[in-house]
Design a protein around this motif. Structure first.
Motif, short mmCIF file in Angstrom:
data_model
loop_
_atom_site.label_atom_id
_atom_site.label_comp_id
_atom_site.label_asym_id
_atom_site.label_seq_id
_atom_site.Cartn_x
_atom_site.Cartn_y
_atom_site.Cartn_z
N GLY A 194 -41.54 -33.45 8.32
CA GLY A 194 -40.68 -33.63 9.49
C GLY A 194 -39.85 -32.38 9.78
O GLY A 194 -38.77 -32.47 10.37
N ILE A 195 -40.34 -31.21 9.36
CA ILE A 195 -39.59 -29.97 9.62
C ILE A 195 -40.19 -29.31 10.87
O ILE A 195 -41.41 -29.23 11.00
N ASN A 196 -39.32 -28.82 11.75
CA ASN A 196 -39.79 -28.13 12.93
C ASN A 196 -40.16 -26.68 12.54
O ASN A 196 -39.29 -25.89 12.17
N PHE A 197 -41.46 -26.35 12.64
CA PHE A 197 -41.95 -25.04 12.18
C PHE A 197 -41.25 -23.90 12.92
O PHE A 197 -40.84 -22.92 12.31
N VAL A 201 -39.08 -20.89 11.31
CA VAL A 201 -39.36 -19.45 11.43
C VAL A 201 -38.14 -18.73 12.00
O VAL A 201 -37.75 -17.67 11.50
N ASP A 202 -37.49 -19.33 13.01
CA ASP A 202 -36.32 -18.69 13.61
C ASP A 202 -35.19 -18.55 12.59
O ASP A 202 -34.55 -17.51 12.48
N SER A 206 -33.23 -15.24 10.00
CA SER A 206 -31.84 -14.90 9.77
C SER A 206 -31.57 -14.65 8.27
O SER A 206 -30.50 -14.27 7.89
N ASP A 207 -32.55 -14.86 7.43
CA ASP A 207 -32.36 -14.67 6.00
C ASP A 207 -32.69 -13.23 5.60
O ASP A 207 -33.83 -12.81 5.72
N ARG A 208 -31.71 -12.47 5.15
CA ARG A 208 -31.89 -11.08 4.73
C ARG A 208 -32.39 -10.16 5.84
O ARG A 208 -32.83 -9.04 5.58
N GLY A 209 -32.39 -10.63 7.08
CA GLY A 209 -32.81 -9.78 8.19
C GLY A 209 -34.31 -9.58 8.26
O GLY A 209 -34.81 -8.80 9.06
N MET A 210 -35.08 -10.25 7.41
CA MET A 210 -36.53 -10.05 7.40
C MET A 210 -37.23 -11.01 8.37
O MET A 210 -36.67 -12.03 8.74
#
Ligand SMILES: C[S@@+](CC[C@H](N)C(=O)[O-])C[C@H]1O[C@@H](n2cnc3c(N)ncnc32)[C@H](O)[C@@H]1O
Length: 270
Positions: A194-197, A201-202, A206-210
């Motif tokens: 039930g996770i929106n892919f 991704v968006d 935001s994690d570590r700028g990668m």
């Protein structure tokens, strides 16, 4: 682990991926990378300190250290394309600051003494993780800090090692197919949970700028590959005269979609 794994011609070409990633780098990515670094190191710890990054990749974290107050930074990487990318990122974003970027393997570093030694997602890709940890520890000045991020050992690490070796030796067509397969299976897993892919991704960006897609290529190709549990790392590092200051660890798992990095900060105490 045999020493021929240190032979760079058998390694994944990380630098090309960083070059591609850095072409679209902007202030938003830099801010995200700074936020990520601040989870691990405080501004007080960075202020006016000398900072060595081992395996600088795109250079975005060396830049973050400068922006967060480090007085001089030295970025090293074994891959000439990573070094070129780091130099151009630093030239573009911090032209007048005190930085140096050089092509150098962790195994060729001479003991210099840095207030902070930072190596995120690197030492497990060198072909001799424990030898590389020793070299990183050698660079820390008395009372200095060492920040390490290393892949968490999972039940499926052996399988990923085989996949990475294969991917690194495969032509682009096969690599593209494998990346597509990975993303398709991952997407199916998201739907099942039930996770929106797209949101995933968006947010991932935001994690570590990668970026998600650069990281998929990096993950699938990152060879040589080793991994370690937090307990094993702490048991290895602390008797060498260090004490754990903080860590950010992940929940363990079987590693079906790969392993993430656990992060550690140790202070040199003797
Ligand atoms: C997964 S990337 C991580 C880059 C960066 N630290 C980051 O967090 O974005 C691994 C980097 O380690 C570098 N590397 C691999 N073996 C190395 C070695 N023996 N000495 C120095 N750098 C190495 C690679 O060239 C690559 O740029």
């Amino acid at each position: 682990m045999t020493n021929d794994l240190k032979d760079v011609s058998r390694h994944f070409e990380f630098g090309e991926n960083w070059q591609d990633y850095a072409a679209s780098l902007d202030e938003t990515h830099v801010k995200r990378a700074m936020t990520s670094m601040e989870r691990l190191l405080t501004k007080e710890e960075l202020a006016d300190r000398s900072f060595l990054e081992i395996g600088s990749g795109s250079g975005i974290h060396t830049l973050s250290a400068l922006r967060l107050g480090a007085k001089e930074v030295y970025a090293t990487d074994i891959d000439p394309n990573s070094v070129k990318t780091t130099s151009s990122v630093l030239q573009n974003f911090a032209p007048d600051q005190n930085w140096k970027s050089e092509e150098k393997s962790v195994f060729d570093l001479e003991t210099e003494g840095f207030d902070i030694v930072y190596s995120w997602g690197v030492l497990h890709h060198t072909g001799d993780m424990f030898g590389a940890i020793d070299k990183a520890l050698d660079q820390v000045s008395p009372s200095g800090l060492v920040c390490l991020a290393l892949y968490r050992k999972t039940a499926l690490c052996w399988l990923w090692k085989i996949e990475k070796k294969f991917y690194t030796g495969a032509p682009e067509g096969i690599r593209k197919f494998l990346r597509g397969l990975f993303v398709a299976i991952f997407r199916a897993g998201c739907i099942a949970k039930g996770i929106n892919f797209k949101n995933y991704v968006d947010n991932y960006q935001s994690d570590r700028g990668m970026s998600y897609y650069h990281d998929i290529h990096d993950w699938m190709g990152g060879y040589p590959y080793e991994s370690i549990t937090p307990e094993a790392l702490i048991t290895y590092v602390e008797p060498k005269g260090y004490s754990l200051v903080r860590s950010i660890t992940r929940p363990g798992g079987i590693g079906i979609f790969g392993a993430g990095c656990d992060e550690f900060v140790f202070r040199k105490t003797s």
